[in-house]
Structure formats: structure tokens, C-alpha cells
Write an enzyme that holds these catalytic residues in place. Structure first.
Site, mmCIF file in Angstrom:
data_model
loop_
_atom_site.group_PDB
_atom_site.id
_atom_site.type_symbol
_atom_site.label_atom_id
_atom_site.label_comp_id
_atom_site.label_asym_id
_atom_site.label_seq_id
_atom_site.Cartn_x
_atom_site.Cartn_y
_atom_site.Cartn_z
ATOM 1 N N ARG A 73 45.142 -6.688 2.489
ATOM 2 C CA ARG A 73 46.077 -6.061 1.547
ATOM 3 C C ARG A 73 46.677 -4.794 2.136
ATOM 4 N NH1 ARG A 73 43.583 -1.573 0.610
ATOM 5 N NH2 ARG A 73 41.329 -1.462 0.324
ATOM 6 N N GLY A 74 47.672 -4.260 1.445
ATOM 7 C CA GLY A 74 48.188 -2.951 1.803
ATOM 8 C C GLY A 74 47.278 -1.856 1.272
ATOM 9 N N GLY A 75 47.521 -0.627 1.694
ATOM 10 C CA GLY A 75 46.771 0.507 1.171
ATOM 11 C C GLY A 75 45.608 0.905 2.057
ATOM 12 N N HIS A 80 34.869 -1.036 -4.655
ATOM 13 C CA HIS A 80 34.680 -1.973 -5.763
ATOM 14 C C HIS A 80 33.205 -1.983 -6.138
ATOM 15 C CE1 HIS A 80 38.688 -3.516 -5.317
ATOM 16 N NE2 HIS A 80 38.462 -3.988 -4.109
ATOM 17 N N GLY A 149 46.568 -2.506 -4.379
ATOM 18 C CA GLY A 149 46.883 -2.885 -3.008
ATOM 19 C C GLY A 149 47.253 -4.350 -2.985
ATOM 20 N N GLY A 160 45.616 -7.211 -5.603
ATOM 21 C CA GLY A 160 46.030 -6.731 -6.920
ATOM 22 C C GLY A 160 45.543 -5.338 -7.228
ATOM 23 N N CYS A 178 41.801 5.979 -0.952
ATOM 24 C CA CYS A 178 43.266 5.890 -1.045
ATOM 25 C C CYS A 178 43.983 6.775 -0.019
ATOM 26 C CB CYS A 178 43.739 6.253 -2.449
ATOM 27 S SG CYS A 178 42.828 5.438 -3.777
#
Length: 211
Positions: A73-75, A80, A149, A160, A178
Site C-alpha cells: 500500500r501507499g503511506g 494494527h 493507505g 484501505g 505515519c
């Protein structure tokens, strides 16, 4: 926002690697038009996920015992864990729609859900030269409550958001979340004192028109 009804899948705690395998299958099905646009709500056991550009200095001390997994993903780095609601969005974008446009929509739908749960929240524009402010922030305390992301492949989104509900916030402090060393991560429980995961799932599904 235009109407965008989604099909809802719900699970409880799912191992991150197993979730990635299933998400890949769901994306393939959507690319082949074998399934409709989908929201998958679930949670993960404790894990840090990082993007390809996450600096080594942002990672947690290995002695914390929480695995670190690189993801597509991006970010930047995200944590989690139990007590967090994760939503994976497998959505076919319109011909003129960019992934950044859809991320803005995701932010606004989460803001709507949080409002229904009694917490005023907002999305933020990123000033030039600043770290990306993608996500959702509380309006009053200015803390970050949801991380986002996403990526797209052949016109279909994946990954998501992660919304902190009532889980342990300490792991956020053991790494640089982040890409922002000073970010103060929060949860619904911290902000409003009452956060039932079942109620949050209902509010989020409604805001995404998912059933």
C-alpha cells in the site's frame, strides 16, 4: 459524494498475511468483474505494516516483539491490533477517477461515521513540503484517529483504512507512525469514553453504503 453501494464482508481477528492473500483474490475477482465493489471489515493481531519508503529509523525496537511486515500500500508505518477496525476496499474506479480522489472520499465517509458515533472529526489538506496528512483527525483535540493507505491495480483499489476503536494505543508510541514523529494517535474510547466495536461496525458500514 455520489452513491457507491458496496457489498459487505465481515470477519473478526484475521492474521495479516492470510488477509493479504484473500484481499489479492478479491481484487482479482473485481478486475474480472466476478464480484461487485466490496468493503471487508475485520481486525488483525498486533503487527506493524510499512510502505516501501518507510525509513529504518521509524521502525520499532525488535524487543517489543511485534512483527513488522512490508506491504504494497501507499503511506508509511501503521500499527494494527485488536480493538482496531480495519476496512479493506476493493472498488473499481471510474475512468476519470484517480486513487487520490477515492482516498478523499474514504476520509469523508469515515468523518461521517464518526459523527454518527458522537465524535466530530475532519480530513486535512497537506501543505506543500509537509508530511502527507492523509487520514482522519479529531476536530477538538487534533489527534489522529484513522489511518489510510491504498493503491490501485488495473483500475481496482486495495488496502484501505484502520480506525482505532478501543485497543491499546501504546504500540503507536514505540515507532514513528505515519511518518510523523509528533503525531498523537487516539481512539474512540480515548475521545468519547464509550466505544462498542459492534456499533462502530454498523456506523462505518452505513457510511460506506455497505450491506
Amino acid at each position: 459524494m455520489e452513491a457507491r453501494p458496496l457489498t459487505l464482508i465481515q470477519d473478526e481477528l484475521v492474521d495479516y498475511d492470510k488477509a493479504m492473500e484473500r484481499m489479492t483474490d478479491l481484487v482479482g475477482e473485481r478486475q474480472r468483474d466476478e464480484r461487485p465493489d466490496t468493503l471487508w471489515l475485520l481486525s488483525h493481531p498486533s503487527v506493524y505494516t510499512i510502505g516501501r519508503r518507510t525509513p529504518q529509523a521509524h521502525l520499532p525496537d525488535p524487543s517489543r516483539g511485534i512483527p513488522v511486515v512490508e506491504t504494497g500500500r501507499g503511506g508509511q508505518l501503521t500499527y494494527h491490533g485488536p480493538g482496531q477496525l480495519v476496512g479493506y476496499l476493493i472498488v473499481k474506479l471510474g475512468e476519470e477517477e484517480r486513487i487520490v480522489d477515492y482516498v478523499r472520499e474514504v476520509e469523508l465517509r469515515l468523518v461521517e461515521a464518526l459523527g454518527e458515533l458522537g465524535l466530530a472529526a475532519e480530513r486535512r489538506d497537506t501543505p506543500p513540503g509537509s508530511e502527507l496528512l492523509t487520514g482522519v483527525w479529531t476536530s477538538e483535540s487534533g489527534r489522529k484517529i484513522a489511518s489510510i493507505g491504498m493503491r490501485q491495480s488495473r483500475g481496482v483499489t486495495s488496502h484501505g483504512f484502520a480506525l482505532n476503536v478501543d485497543g491499546d494505543l501504546d504500540p503507536w508510541q514505540w515507532a514513528v507512525a505515519c511518518g510523523m514523529p509528533d503525531v498523537d494517535m487516539t481512539s474512540l474510547k480515548r475521545e468519547v469514553g464509550d466505544a462498542a466495536m459492534d456499533s462502530v461496525r454498523v456506523a462505518v458500514a452505513a457510511s460506506f453504503e455497505a450491506s
